[in-house]
Design a protein around this motif. Sequence first.
Motif, PDB file in Angstrom:
ATOM      1  N   UNK A   1      39.929  47.795  41.005  1.00 34.55           N
ATOM      2  CA  UNK A   1      38.914  48.526  41.730  1.00 34.55           C
ATOM      3  C   UNK A   1      38.901  48.127  43.195  1.00 34.55           C
ATOM      4  N   UNK A   2      38.399  49.018  44.034  1.00 32.99           N
ATOM      5  CA  UNK A   2      38.310  48.744  45.473  1.00 32.99           C
ATOM      6  C   UNK A   2      36.834  48.770  45.840  1.00 32.99           C
ATOM      7  N   UNK A   3      36.233  47.602  46.125  1.00 36.72           N
ATOM      8  CA  UNK A   3      34.783  47.527  46.319  1.00 36.72           C
ATOM      9  C   UNK A   3      34.277  48.042  47.655  1.00 36.72           C
ATOM     10  N   UNK A   4      35.190  48.446  48.555  1.00 38.59           N
ATOM     11  CA  UNK A   4      34.753  48.979  49.840  1.00 38.59           C
ATOM     12  C   UNK A   4      34.507  47.928  50.901  1.00 38.59           C
ATOM     13  N   UNK A   5      34.807  46.665  50.587  1.00 35.12           N
ATOM     14  CA  UNK A   5      34.604  45.586  51.560  1.00 35.12           C
ATOM     15  C   UNK A   5      35.322  44.343  51.041  1.00 35.12           C
ATOM     16  N   UNK A   6      35.571  43.407  51.931  1.00 30.01           N
ATOM     17  CA  UNK A   6      35.958  42.080  51.490  1.00 30.01           C
ATOM     18  C   UNK A   6      34.730  41.357  50.952  1.00 30.01           C
ATOM     19  N   UNK A   7      34.948  40.465  50.025  1.00 29.50           N
ATOM     20  CA  UNK A   7      33.812  39.740  49.417  1.00 29.50           C
ATOM     21  C   UNK A   7      34.085  38.231  49.418  1.00 29.50           C
ATOM     22  N   UNK A   8      34.622  37.753  50.537  1.00 25.80           N
ATOM     23  CA  UNK A   8      35.039  36.354  50.630  1.00 25.80           C
ATOM     24  C   UNK A   8      33.926  35.375  50.291  1.00 25.80           C
ATOM     25  N   UNK A   9      32.715  35.646  50.713  1.00 28.59           N
ATOM     26  CA  UNK A   9      31.609  34.713  50.459  1.00 28.59           C
ATOM     27  C   UNK A   9      30.654  35.226  49.380  1.00 28.59           C
ATOM     28  N   UNK A  10      30.949  36.336  48.770  1.00 27.99           N
ATOM     29  CA  UNK A  10      30.090  36.901  47.724  1.00 27.99           C
ATOM     30  C   UNK A  10      30.649  36.502  46.356  1.00 27.99           C
ATOM     31  N   UNK A  11      30.179  35.405  45.823  1.00 30.27           N
ATOM     32  CA  UNK A  11      30.773  34.834  44.616  1.00 30.27           C
ATOM     33  C   UNK A  11      29.908  35.060  43.367  1.00 30.27           C
ATOM     34  N   UNK A  12      28.903  35.889  43.501  1.00 28.68           N
ATOM     35  CA  UNK A  12      27.984  36.096  42.383  1.00 28.68           C
ATOM     36  C   UNK A  12      28.643  36.677  41.145  1.00 28.68           C
ATOM     37  N   UNK A  13      29.634  37.552  41.342  1.00 26.15           N
ATOM     38  CA  UNK A  13      30.281  38.157  40.179  1.00 26.15           C
ATOM     39  C   UNK A  13      31.009  37.099  39.354  1.00 26.15           C
ATOM     40  N   UNK A  14      31.667  36.147  40.011  1.00 27.34           N
ATOM     41  CA  UNK A  14      32.320  35.060  39.282  1.00 27.34           C
ATOM     42  C   UNK A  14      31.280  34.204  38.556  1.00 27.34           C
ATOM     43  N   UNK A  15      30.131  33.976  39.198  1.00 31.48           N
ATOM     44  CA  UNK A  15      29.083  33.193  38.544  1.00 31.48           C
ATOM     45  C   UNK A  15      28.527  33.944  37.328  1.00 31.48           C
ATOM     46  N   UNK A  16      28.348  35.247  37.449  1.00 33.80           N
ATOM     47  CA  UNK A  16      27.905  36.036  36.298  1.00 33.80           C
ATOM     48  C   UNK A  16      28.920  35.979  35.170  1.00 33.80           C
ATOM     49  N   UNK A  17      30.184  36.070  35.531  1.00 30.46           N
ATOM     50  CA  UNK A  17      31.247  36.009  34.525  1.00 30.46           C
ATOM     51  C   UNK A  17      31.220  34.662  33.803  1.00 30.46           C
ATOM     52  N   UNK A  18      31.041  33.586  34.561  1.00 33.81           N
ATOM     53  CA  UNK A  18      30.938  32.264  33.942  1.00 33.81           C
ATOM     54  C   UNK A  18      29.759  32.208  32.983  1.00 33.81           C
ATOM     55  N   UNK A  19      28.651  32.854  33.357  1.00 29.73           N
ATOM     56  CA  UNK A  19      27.503  32.903  32.462  1.00 29.73           C
ATOM     57  C   UNK A  19      27.834  33.612  31.166  1.00 29.73           C
ATOM     58  N   UNK A  20      28.612  34.675  31.249  1.00 28.75           N
ATOM     59  CA  UNK A  20      29.012  35.395  30.042  1.00 28.75           C
ATOM     60  C   UNK A  20      29.914  34.521  29.172  1.00 28.75           C
ATOM     61  N   UNK A  21      30.844  33.792  29.795  1.00 25.34           N
ATOM     62  CA  UNK A  21      31.677  32.868  29.030  1.00 25.34           C
ATOM     63  C   UNK A  21      30.815  31.829  28.319  1.00 25.34           C
ATOM     64  N   UNK A  22      29.815  31.315  29.022  1.00 25.68           N
ATOM     65  CA  UNK A  22      28.938  30.316  28.418  1.00 25.68           C
ATOM     66  C   UNK A  22      28.143  30.906  27.255  1.00 25.68           C
ATOM     67  N   UNK A  23      27.716  32.150  27.371  1.00 24.57           N
ATOM     68  CA  UNK A  23      26.981  32.780  26.270  1.00 24.57           C
ATOM     69  C   UNK A  23      27.869  32.993  25.049  1.00 24.57           C
ATOM     70  N   UNK A  24      29.123  33.390  25.288  1.00 24.38           N
ATOM     71  CA  UNK A  24      30.046  33.565  24.164  1.00 24.38           C
ATOM     72  C   UNK A  24      30.232  32.243  23.426  1.00 24.38           C
ATOM     73  N   UNK A  25      30.513  31.184  24.182  1.00 22.68           N
ATOM     74  CA  UNK A  25      30.739  29.888  23.535  1.00 22.68           C
ATOM     75  C   UNK A  25      29.455  29.354  22.909  1.00 22.68           C
TER      76      UNK A  25
END
Length: 352
Positions: free
Chosen positions: A222-246
């Motif tokens: 996907x192309x988000x329409x911008x660079x997201x160099x300092x926007x790390x929330x999606x990775x943090x959300x993903x980590x939360x999902x991994x933690x919920x699965x485990x």
Amino acid sequence: MNPLSRQDHLFGALFADPEVESRWSSERFLSAFLTFEGALARALAESGVATAEQAGAAAEDIASFAPDVAKIAAATLVDGVPVPELLRQLKAHCREESLPAIHRGATSQDLIDTAFVLILRDINALLEARIGSVIDGFAALDAKWGAGSMMGRTRMQAAVPILVSDRIRAWTAPLRDHLRSLTAFRPRLEVLQFGGAVGNRSALGPDGEAVARVLGCELGLGEPGRGWHTERGVFAEYAGLLSMISATLGKFGQDICLMAQQQDGELEMLGGGTSSAMPHKQNPVLAELLVTHARFNATMLPNMHHAMIHEQERSGAAWTLEWMTLPPMTVTTGKALLLATELQGKIVRLGG
């Protein structure tokens, strides 16, 4: 980072998931970096920033390039990232006519973040398949034993009888939710990183957005329409999902541990762990490991929240913390799913 979790270590079988770990290999990163550079050359040509001849020459030179991995690894301690040395080697290998289509408008973070996303795309497909297998395993247990009864327990005390199916449902339903959440989340996670030096795509002027659109298509992201160099929330959300699965798998493991301890005839299993001092014991090792893996991911999750705090347009410290944290979380989640499937196969009776 834990030497005990290496697959070749004495303790490695408890923690290692070679299939997930292989996605994070040096070779996989280098392949992703060069895939990015080849796709960027094509995007530059299609957007009119470079000529077709320049892009074609770049593609040929990238295809024939063999990086000196040891030299890149040594330079990473100096540069903090492997990309500068990779680019020095690549540009030295390229012909003069290729250079206008090499790394133009990009920066190291674009390559590394996009490589992470490409790797996570592969891992997500693997996790989806494994979650599905665990759900199928619970369905098989339910079909065989679900109609039987067992004692329901609240706050670890006997309450009233329930169906075996009731307990299996508590193990299964959250996994179904997590599978739906992962599938729905993937388009937000699996996106291109392309911001250039300070994240605003300014190096390519008015052509930056067009190059980004083509680059995303070339990479299947996907192309988000911008660079997201300092926007790390999606990775943090993903980590939360991994933690919920485990954590959901940890609940399954914890319940099995307690059922094994109760010795009330509601659980029969094969292949428990043995003791060096007490040969009569059948330790629920697989179930215990599910609890351990769940707790490990839970302790890693705050790191991902710390890694969201970037200074100005890029943080070396926060970014590096992310590298230390997210890959082990994917390995832990993948391993937990394998352990859960193995544990399901050891259950030969549920219910009284």
